[in-house]
Enzyme design. Structure first.
Site, PDB file in Angstrom:
ATOM      1  N   LYS A 227      15.509  35.345  73.762  1.00 30.53           N
ATOM      2  CA  LYS A 227      16.650  34.500  73.389  1.00 30.53           C
ATOM      3  C   LYS A 227      16.416  33.864  72.019  1.00 30.53           C
ATOM      4  O   LYS A 227      15.281  33.853  71.519  1.00 30.53           O
ATOM      5  CB  LYS A 227      16.826  33.412  74.444  1.00 30.53           C
ATOM      6  CG  LYS A 227      15.588  32.538  74.580  1.00 30.53           C
ATOM      7  CD  LYS A 227      15.616  31.667  75.828  1.00 30.53           C
ATOM      8  CE  LYS A 227      14.297  30.933  75.948  1.00 30.53           C
ATOM      9  NZ  LYS A 227      14.239  30.056  77.107  1.00 30.53           N
TER      10      LYS A 227
ATOM     11  N   ARG B 108      18.084  21.087  85.630  1.00 32.60           N
ATOM     12  CA  ARG B 108      18.970  21.666  84.608  1.00 32.60           C
ATOM     13  C   ARG B 108      19.716  22.819  85.255  1.00 32.60           C
ATOM     14  O   ARG B 108      19.387  23.963  85.066  1.00 32.60           O
ATOM     15  CB  ARG B 108      18.112  22.164  83.438  1.00 32.60           C
ATOM     16  CG  ARG B 108      18.874  22.906  82.370  1.00 32.60           C
ATOM     17  CD  ARG B 108      17.976  23.504  81.314  1.00 32.60           C
ATOM     18  NE  ARG B 108      17.330  24.730  81.750  1.00 32.60           N
ATOM     19  CZ  ARG B 108      16.524  25.473  80.994  1.00 32.60           C
ATOM     20  NH1 ARG B 108      16.232  25.097  79.771  1.00 32.60           N
ATOM     21  NH2 ARG B 108      15.972  26.574  81.453  1.00 32.60           N
TER      22      ARG B 108
ATOM     23  N   HIS C 158      12.242  27.254  87.617  1.00 28.91           N
ATOM     24  CA  HIS C 158      11.695  26.988  86.278  1.00 28.91           C
ATOM     25  C   HIS C 158      10.908  25.679  86.304  1.00 28.91           C
ATOM     26  O   HIS C 158      11.275  24.746  87.017  1.00 28.91           O
ATOM     27  CB  HIS C 158      12.861  26.906  85.285  1.00 28.91           C
ATOM     28  CG  HIS C 158      12.457  27.013  83.844  1.00 28.91           C
ATOM     29  ND1 HIS C 158      11.562  27.946  83.376  1.00 28.91           N
ATOM     30  CD2 HIS C 158      12.836  26.293  82.747  1.00 28.91           C
ATOM     31  CE1 HIS C 158      11.421  27.802  82.061  1.00 28.91           C
ATOM     32  NE2 HIS C 158      12.171  26.804  81.660  1.00 28.91           N
TER      33      HIS C 158
ATOM     34  N   ARG D  65       7.875  35.199  83.328  1.00 26.48           N
ATOM     35  CA  ARG D  65       8.821  35.165  82.204  1.00 26.48           C
ATOM     36  C   ARG D  65       8.140  34.528  81.006  1.00 26.48           C
ATOM     37  O   ARG D  65       7.966  33.310  80.960  1.00 26.48           O
ATOM     38  CB  ARG D  65      10.054  34.317  82.557  1.00 26.48           C
ATOM     39  CG  ARG D  65      10.809  34.756  83.789  1.00 26.48           C
ATOM     40  CD  ARG D  65      12.106  33.949  83.936  1.00 26.48           C
ATOM     41  NE  ARG D  65      11.898  32.514  83.941  1.00 26.48           N
ATOM     42  CZ  ARG D  65      11.714  31.778  85.024  1.00 26.48           C
ATOM     43  NH1 ARG D  65      11.725  32.340  86.229  1.00 26.48           N
ATOM     44  NH2 ARG D  65      11.522  30.484  84.923  1.00 26.48           N
TER      45      ARG D  65
ATOM     46  N   TYR E 293      15.708  14.781  45.044  1.00 26.52           N
ATOM     47  CA  TYR E 293      16.631  13.735  45.490  1.00 26.52           C
ATOM     48  C   TYR E 293      15.880  12.483  45.949  1.00 26.52           C
ATOM     49  O   TYR E 293      14.872  12.584  46.635  1.00 26.52           O
ATOM     50  CB  TYR E 293      17.455  14.237  46.684  1.00 26.52           C
ATOM     51  CG  TYR E 293      18.446  15.314  46.352  1.00 26.52           C
ATOM     52  CD1 TYR E 293      19.527  15.058  45.501  1.00 26.52           C
ATOM     53  CD2 TYR E 293      18.311  16.584  46.890  1.00 26.52           C
ATOM     54  CE1 TYR E 293      20.444  16.056  45.207  1.00 26.52           C
ATOM     55  CE2 TYR E 293      19.234  17.585  46.604  1.00 26.52           C
ATOM     56  CZ  TYR E 293      20.298  17.308  45.767  1.00 26.52           C
ATOM     57  OH  TYR E 293      21.198  18.288  45.477  1.00 26.52           O
TER      58      TYR E 293
ATOM     59  N   CYS F 185      15.098  20.132  49.526  1.00 29.04           N
ATOM     60  CA  CYS F 185      16.538  20.303  49.299  1.00 29.04           C
ATOM     61  C   CYS F 185      17.095  21.366  50.240  1.00 29.04           C
ATOM     62  O   CYS F 185      16.372  21.954  51.029  1.00 29.04           O
ATOM     63  CB  CYS F 185      16.799  20.715  47.854  1.00 29.04           C
ATOM     64  SG  CYS F 185      16.042  19.647  46.635  1.00 29.04           S
ATOM     65  N   MET F 186      18.391  21.612  50.109  1.00 30.27           N
ATOM     66  CA  MET F 186      19.031  22.600  50.979  1.00 30.27           C
ATOM     67  C   MET F 186      18.463  24.001  50.748  1.00 30.27           C
ATOM     68  O   MET F 186      18.205  24.747  51.700  1.00 30.27           O
ATOM     69  CB  MET F 186      20.545  22.597  50.736  1.00 30.27           C
ATOM     70  CG  MET F 186      21.313  23.433  51.741  1.00 30.27           C
ATOM     71  SD  MET F 186      23.078  23.474  51.413  1.00 30.27           S
ATOM     72  CE  MET F 186      23.591  21.836  51.859  1.00 30.27           C
ATOM     73  N   ASP F 187      18.256  24.351  49.475  1.00 31.26           N
ATOM     74  CA  ASP F 187      17.871  25.728  49.140  1.00 31.26           C
ATOM     75  C   ASP F 187      16.540  25.836  48.424  1.00 31.26           C
ATOM     76  O   ASP F 187      16.089  26.944  48.132  1.00 31.26           O
ATOM     77  CB  ASP F 187      18.940  26.348  48.228  1.00 31.26           C
ATOM     78  CG  ASP F 187      20.338  26.053  48.723  1.00 31.26           C
ATOM     79  OD1 ASP F 187      20.604  26.356  49.898  1.00 31.26           O
ATOM     80  OD2 ASP F 187      21.132  25.476  47.965  1.00 31.26           O
TER      81      ASP F 187
HETATM   82  C1  LIG Z   1      12.864  30.326  77.546  1.00 29.48           C
HETATM   83  C2  LIG Z   1      12.609  30.499  78.963  1.00 29.48           C
HETATM   84  C3  LIG Z   1      11.369  31.036  79.400  1.00 29.48           C
HETATM   85  C4  LIG Z   1      10.212  31.281  78.475  1.00 29.48           C
HETATM   86  O1  LIG Z   1       9.536  30.065  78.262  1.00 29.48           O
HETATM   87  P1  LIG Z   1       8.223  29.992  77.349  1.00 29.48           P
HETATM   88  O2  LIG Z   1       7.780  28.592  77.505  1.00 29.48           O
HETATM   89  O3  LIG Z   1       8.663  30.307  75.968  1.00 29.48           O
HETATM   90  O4  LIG Z   1       7.268  30.998  77.879  1.00 29.48           O
HETATM   91  C5  LIG Z   1      11.234  31.285  80.750  1.00 29.48           C
HETATM   92  N1  LIG Z   1      12.230  31.023  81.620  1.00 29.48           N
HETATM   93  C6  LIG Z   1      13.408  30.496  81.232  1.00 29.48           C
HETATM   94  C7  LIG Z   1      14.460  30.223  82.238  1.00 29.48           C
HETATM   95  C8  LIG Z   1      13.625  30.209  79.905  1.00 29.48           C
HETATM   96  O5  LIG Z   1      14.811  29.674  79.527  1.00 29.48           O
END
Ligand SMILES: *Cc1c(COP(=O)(O)O)cnc(C)c1O
Length: 378
Positions: free
Chosen positions: A35, A133, A162, A217, A261, A308-310
């Site tokens: 992601k 969450r 999670h 994961r 700046y 700065c921005m760039d």
């Molecule tokens: C992003 C995410 C992970 C991975 O987490 P890390 O800490 O980067 O290993 C696993 N499960 C879910 C649901 C996530 O959103």
């Protein structure tokens, strides 16, 4: 082209995945979290690398990310972590994306889409065992699972949870694993064996073997970044990302001159100031103004004044021999010195995840690899 770029070492990602595979064993699945543009490393190239390294599933946050992967010919199972609205049900089903469901409305929209197209839609349930969450409550999960299992066209392939504090609170995490196991018992009692059960993120992979279940994961660790401070002592993580640029202008300024700046940097001596074409619009945070160092000639030099921005400026007075065109490393190694995402995160009062995720689309990603993309060695 502007000389600012991200270099991603795909061999490092292979190395990190191989280490994770060794840790969790051959009998388990690995999901690679790609992601957020693969944590800033580039969604498509990283996904291809993960697939060629033998990961079993890719994890994304949005339908758009999943569709991008399908458009780029990635056939590997893709799990969407975040619950979707029922509007995208048809796209999800047609592109064989595995959705996480925790609402009846979404489950039935997926079911209808699957029946309409004559397909089977795989779904996973998210059980909230302490993350707070989204996800199903521990008490409602088994009843919901039974409903889902009864809907036509759906296959309840997975159940997951999670961890909010796998990096810091052992008691909480151990309790959570226990709650999840109890909940799984109730679910499997109603609907039979769940093929893929998963819970562990990178931190849990390093700390809690009892959380591995059938799949882990992993995100941050595949990029070679630490899920918590000290993690690289437990696993040999190879950071994959280098952020670099070049000096495009160099000038000598007299003592008393202000830089950038707000004139927050005033030269206390005759100084050499170098300009580098990267700024906060590229994701190099303005919060690093006056705090960050970068590498030039294998030596640390300070950022001078406000970012700065760039563009940003460096005080290279103490780095003799610096010339226009010289390489500047903002994250990564030069010579024997390394600036880590973790170092920048501390200075910004955030985590390494955010440091790499925020590197913007304006910065081209360049991939280096010594192995052929086809090779599988996990
Ligand atoms: C992003 C995410 C992970 C991975 O987490 P890390 O800490 O980067 O290993 C696993 N499960 C879910 C649901 C996530 O959103």
């Amino acid at each position: 082209m502007r000389p600012t770029e991200v270099i991603v070492d795909l061999d490092a990602i292979h190395h990190n995945l191989a280490g994770l595979r060794k840790r969790v064993g051959q009998g388990r699945r690995i999901l690679a979290a790609v992601k957020a543009n693969a944590y800033g490393h580039g969604l498509v190239a990283v996904a291809h690398t993960c697939v060629s390294a033998g990961v079993d599933m890719l994890g994304v946050a949005t339908v758009e990310e999943a569709l991008e992967l399908r458009q780029q010919d990635i056939k590997c199972p893709i799990l969407m972590f975040a619950p979707e609205s029922s509007d995208s049900a048809e796209e999800i089903v047609q592109h064989r994306i595995t959705a996480t469901v925790c609402e009846e409305e979404v489950a039935s929209a997926l079911s209808q889409a699957a029946l309409k197209f004559g397909l089977t839609a795989k779904v996973h349930l998210n059980v909230d065992s302490g993350m707070g969450r989204g996800g199903l409550g521990l008490e409602e999960a088994s009843e919901f699972a039974e409903k889902v299992a009864g809907l036509g066209g759906l296959k309840l392939e997975g159940v997951w949870t999670h961890f909010p504090v796998a990096d810091q609170d052992e008691q909480f995490t151990t309790d959570q694993i226990g709650l999840f196991i109890r909940c799984l018992g109730k679910i499997e009692h109603r609907v039979g064996k769940i093929p893929i059960i998963h819970a562990a993120n990178s931190a849990a992979v390093l700390k809690y073997p009892s959380s591995y279940f059938g799949m882990v994961r992993v995100g941050i660790a595949i990029y070679g970044l630490e899920p918590f401070e000290g993690a690289s002592k437990m696993a040999r993580l190879a950071p994959a990302l280098t952020l670099k640029s070049r000096i495009v202008q160099l000038k000598q300024v007299p003592s008393g001159s202000g830089v950038s700046y707000g004139r927050r940097f005033i030269a206390q001596r005759p100084s050499w100031i170098a300009t580098v074409p990267i700024g906060y619009a590229d994701g190099y945070s303005r919060l690093l103004s006056g705090k960050a160092e970068v590498l030039v000639h294998g030596q640390r030099v300070p950022v001078a004044g406000t970012i700065c921005m760039d563009q940003l400026m460096l005080d290279v007075t103490d780095a003799p021999g610096v010339r226009k065109g010289d390489e500047v490393v903002l994250i990564g190694q030069q010579g024997s010195i390394r600036i880590t995402a973790e170092e920048l995160a501390k200075k910004m009062n955030t985590i390494n995840y955010e440091v790499v995720c925020r590197i913007g689309p304006r910065v081209p990603r360049v991939y280096i690899s010594s192995r052929s993309e086809k090779e599988t060695y996990l």
